[in-house]
Design a protein around this motif. Structure first.
Motif: not given
Length: 631
Positions: A607-612, A618-621
C-alpha cells in the motif's frame, strides 16, 4: 500639467548612478532593434474568418532609447509587445525582427532580453535585497563572483532609489511591505540584474499615481541612457511629464500604426495632417482621444477619423523613411549573432538553479504564514478537536465504530484541508511563469524544489497532529503503531498537496482550483472504503475510482495499524458483535473488524508503494501540465 517628483529628479542626477555606469555596460551592445511587416492573425470566434490583431507594423529603436507603445484599450499594444519579445502564442505571426540588422533565433534573443510583466509577480515574503539576490542566483553564471553580484545588487538598489528599503519585505496580504511604485521598481531592477540589452515593460505604470509613474519611468530612462539599453514599454494614458520621458512613440489604433517616430516630432506631424495638438493639453490624452474609435473630435464618425489617420501614416514620408531604414539594416544572414550574445549571459546549471529555488522556497515557507503557518495552526486545532471528541476511547466493542470513525476523520479531513495550499502554490506558479518566460529555468527544477521544500513542513504537521490526537484518542499504545500512524498521515498530506499542485498547474485560478480540489477530495471520501465498504461498493466506483484513491490506502493502512494487533472486550453480557476465535474468551480479535471491510494484513509495504506511485503520478502530470501550459 503634472510636476515631476523632486526625489526622482535628484535620483536621475545622482553621482552614484554616474559612478556605477560601467558596471552594466556590455562588451557588445545592441546598436539597434528593428522590425517590419509584423502581423498577427487569429480566427474570429463569431465569423470564423481570419482577423488581424496587428497589421503590418514596422519600427526601429536605437541603443539608449525609450520607446512608448501607446493606444486606446484593445488596440494591440500587449500583442505587439509580446511579438517583439518573441512571446507570441496561439496565433499566426508574420513579419521579421532584427538585432543589429541580423535575424536572431528565439533562444539567443531570450538570453539578451528581459520582460517585466504588467502584474508584479514578486514573492511578498522576501525582502527587496533578497528578491534581487535570487534573481542573480537564477540568472548569472558561476563566472560572476559573489562580490560582483553584491556590487551589482547594490548599484541597482541605488539606481532605483530603493536602497533604504533593501531589508523591508515586499509585502503579503497579511504583512505590509513596500509601496506600489517601489514594487514596480523592484520588478524592473530584478530584470536588469542580468544586464539585458533589450528590456520590455508591459504597462509599467499600471495602478500607479502620476508621481510614482514618473519615478519609475525616469529611473528606466536614466538606466537606458547610461547603459545603452533599449527599453520598449506599453503604456496607457501617461501624464505629460511621464510622456515626455520617452524618446520615440509608436501609436496604435485597431492594430495599425497611426504614428511612429521621435517624440519631439509628434506635434509637427499631427499638425501637418490636420490634427493639431491644442495648447495646454496633455498630448498623450489628446492622441489617445484622436485615435480612439469610440470618440470623435470633429465632424467625422470615430471610425472614419481613425481610418483617415491610419491612411495618412501609411502614405506619409515618415513611414517610407522608417521602411527604408529597416530594409537598409536588415541582412539575410545571422553571422553576427555570436557577437550579440555574450558568454556572460549564460545561465547557471540545473543543480544550482534547483538549489537557489530550494533556498528561496525555504525562506518563503517559514516567513509566509499563508503557506504553512496557518496550516500548522489549523491542523493543530483539528487535532485538538479530534482528540477531545474521540477522547480516551476504550478497547471494548462499543468503541469499535468510534475508532473507525476517528480513523476516517483523521485521514480524510487532513487531506481535505490541503485546499489551504492553493493560494501559496498560485503565487509560486505565477512567479515561475514569469521567470520561465524570461528563460531562467524550466518546469523540472521548479517541480523538484517545490516537492522537496514541502516535505519537512508536512512531516512537522504530521508529527504535531499525531502527538495531540493519537494519544488523546487512545489508539493502540505502542511506539511502532504511533510512528506507523505518523507515516500514513505524512503520505496522506504529501498526496493531497500533490493533488493541489496538479489541479492548480492545470487551472491557475483560485476559485476554480479550490472548487476542483474540494470536489476531488469529496469523491475520494465517498469511495475510500469508510462510507461504503469495498466489499459492497458499486463496481463502477470501485474499479474506476477506488483503486486510484490515495485516501483509500491511507484509511485501510490506519485500520490495519489499529485493529491487526489489538483485541476488544465484548462487554458484561459477552455478546460479541464480531465473531472471531476469541469469542469464547468474551473478546473480539481486531482482525475480525478488518474482515468486514475486506482488509488483509501484511500488505502495508504494498500500500505504501502504491501511494508513493500515486504521488509520483500527480507530480508527473503536474510537471506535464506546466510544460504544456505557458500561462
Amino acid at each position: 500639467m503634472d510636476e515631476p517628483n523632486s526625489f526622482a529628479m535628484e535620483a536621475r542626477a545622482s553621482p552614484d548612478v554616474e559612478m556605477n555606469e560601467g558596471l552594466f555596460l556590455m562588451n557588445n551592445s545592441v546598436e539597434s532593434f528593428s522590425w517590419r511587416g509584423l502581423t498577427v492573425t487569429v480566427k474570429d470566434r463569431e465569423t470564423k474568418k481570419p482577423r488581424d490583431l496587428i497589421c503590418d507594423i514596422g519600427g526601429d529603436v536605437q541603443r539608449g532609447e525609450l520607446l512608448a507603445l501607446m493606444g486606446p484599450s484593445g488596440c494591440g499594444k500587449t500583442t505587439l509587445l509580446n511579438v517583439l519579445a518573441h512571446r507570441a502564442a496561439g496565433a499566426k505571426v508574420m513579419g521579421d525582427s532584427y538585432v543589429n540588422g541580423a535575424k536572431v533565433d528565439a533562444a539567443s534573443f531570450g538570453r539578451m532580453t528581459s520582460y517585466v510583466e504588467q502584474e508584479d509577480a514578486l514573492i511578498g515574503s522576501l525582502t527587496v535585497q533578497e528578491t534581487l539576490k535570487f534573481a542573480a542566483d537564477l540568472s548569472l553564471p558561476s563566472s560572476v563572483s559573489k562580490r560582483q553580484r553584491m556590487e551589482r545588487i547594490r548599484t541597482l538598489l541605488e539606481a532605483f532609489g530603493i536602497q533604504k528599503q533593501a531589508n523591508i519585505l515586499v509585502g503579503t496580504p497579511i504583512r505590509k511591505g513596500i509601496s506600489g511604485g517601489q514594487k514596480r521598481r523592484v520588478s524592473v531592477a530584478s530584470q536588469l540584474i542580468t544586464c539585458p540589452k533589450i528590456l520590455f515593460l508591459d504597462e509599467p505604470t499600471s495602478g500607479l499615481d502620476s508621481t510614482a509613474s514618473f519615478e519609475v519611468m525616469s529611473y528606466a530612462k536614466e538606466l537606458a541612457r547610461l547603459n545603452n539599453i533599449i527599453i520598449i514599454a506599453s503604456i496607457h494614458q501617461p501624464s505629460t511629464t511621464t510622456f515626455q520621458l520617452f524618446d520615440k512613440l509608436l501609436l496604435l489604433s485597431g492594430g495599425r500604426t497611426c504614428y511612429f517616430g521621435p517624440l519631439q516630432d509628434v506635434d509637427t506631424y499631427f499638425r501637418n495632417i490636420g490634427r493639431p495638438i491644442p495648447a495646454n493639453t496633455n498630448p498623450a490624452e489628446f492622441l489617445l482621444d484622436v485615435v480612439s474609435s469610440d470618440f470623435s473630435s470633429g465632424k467625422e464618425s470615430p471610425q472614419e477619423q481613425v481610418e483617415a489617420i491610419q491612411r495618412a501614416w501609411a502614405t506619409s514620408a515618415e513611414a517610407n523613411t522608417i521602411t527604408r531604414q529597416v530594409s537598409s539594416r536588415a541582412r539575410t544572414t545571422d553571422k553576427d549573432v555570436n557577437k550579440v550574445v555574450m558568454e556572460d549571459l549564460a545561465r547557471p546549471g540545473p543543480v544550482k538553479i534547483t538549489t537557489a529555488l530550494l533556498h528561496r522556497s525555504f525562506i518563503k515557507s517559514y516567513r509566509d504564514v499563508v503557506a504553512y503557518g496557518i496550516r500548522i495552526v489549523m491542523y493543530l486545532g483539528l487535532a485538538i478537536m479530534m482528540g477531545t471528541v474521540w477522547l480516551r476511547l476504550h478497547p471494548s466493542q462499543e468503541y469499535i465504530q468510534p475508532y473507525v470513525n476517528a480513523i476516517f476523520f483523521g485521514s480524510a479531513f487532513m487531506s481535505f484541508m490541503a485546499v489551504a495550499y492553493v493560494p501559496a502554490f498560485l503565487e509560486d506558479r505565477a512567479n515561475f511563469t514569469k521567470e520561465r518566460a524570461n528563460g531562467l529555468y524550466g518546469a523540472t527544477p521548479f517541480m523538484i524544489s517545490n516537492f522537496l521544500i514541502g516535505l519537512p513542513f508536512l512531516f512537522l504537521i504530521s508529527i504535531l497532529f499525531s502527538i495531540v490526537s493519537y494519544w488523546l484518542s487512545n489508539f493502540r499504545p505502542s511506539a511502532d503503531a504511533f510512528f506507523t500512524w505518523v507515516m500514513w498521515i505524512f503520505l496522506d498530506l504529501v498526496a493531497a498537496e500533490s493533488l493541489v499542485v496538479l489541479v492548480t498547474a492545470i487551472y491557475p485560478n483560485f476559485v476554480i482550483a479550490l472548487a476542483l480540489v474540494a470536489f476531488a477530495n469529496g469523491l475520494w471520501m465517498s469511495v475510500g472504503g469508510f462510507l461504503v465498504t469495498p466489499t459492497i461498493l458499486n463496481p463502477f466506483w470501485k474499479y474506476v475510482f477506488h483503486y486510484i484513491d490515495y485516501q483509500a490506502y491511507v484509511f485501510q493502512g490506519m485500520m490495519v495499524n489499529e485493529f491487526s494487533k489489538r483485541n476488544y472486550s465484548c462487554g458484561d453480557q459477552c455478546q460479541c458483535m464480531y465473531k472471531t476465535d476469541l469469542e469464547d474468551q468474551c473478546q473480539i480479535r481486531g482482525t475480525g473488524v478488518l474482515e468486514t471491510y475486506g482488509y488483509a494484513t501484511g500488505r502495508t509495504g504494498k500500500w505504501v508503494g502504491i501511494l508513493i506511485g500515486i504521488i509520483a503520478v500527480y507530480r508527473l502530470l503536474g510537471w506535464i501540465a506546466l510544460l504544456l501550459r505557458r500561462t
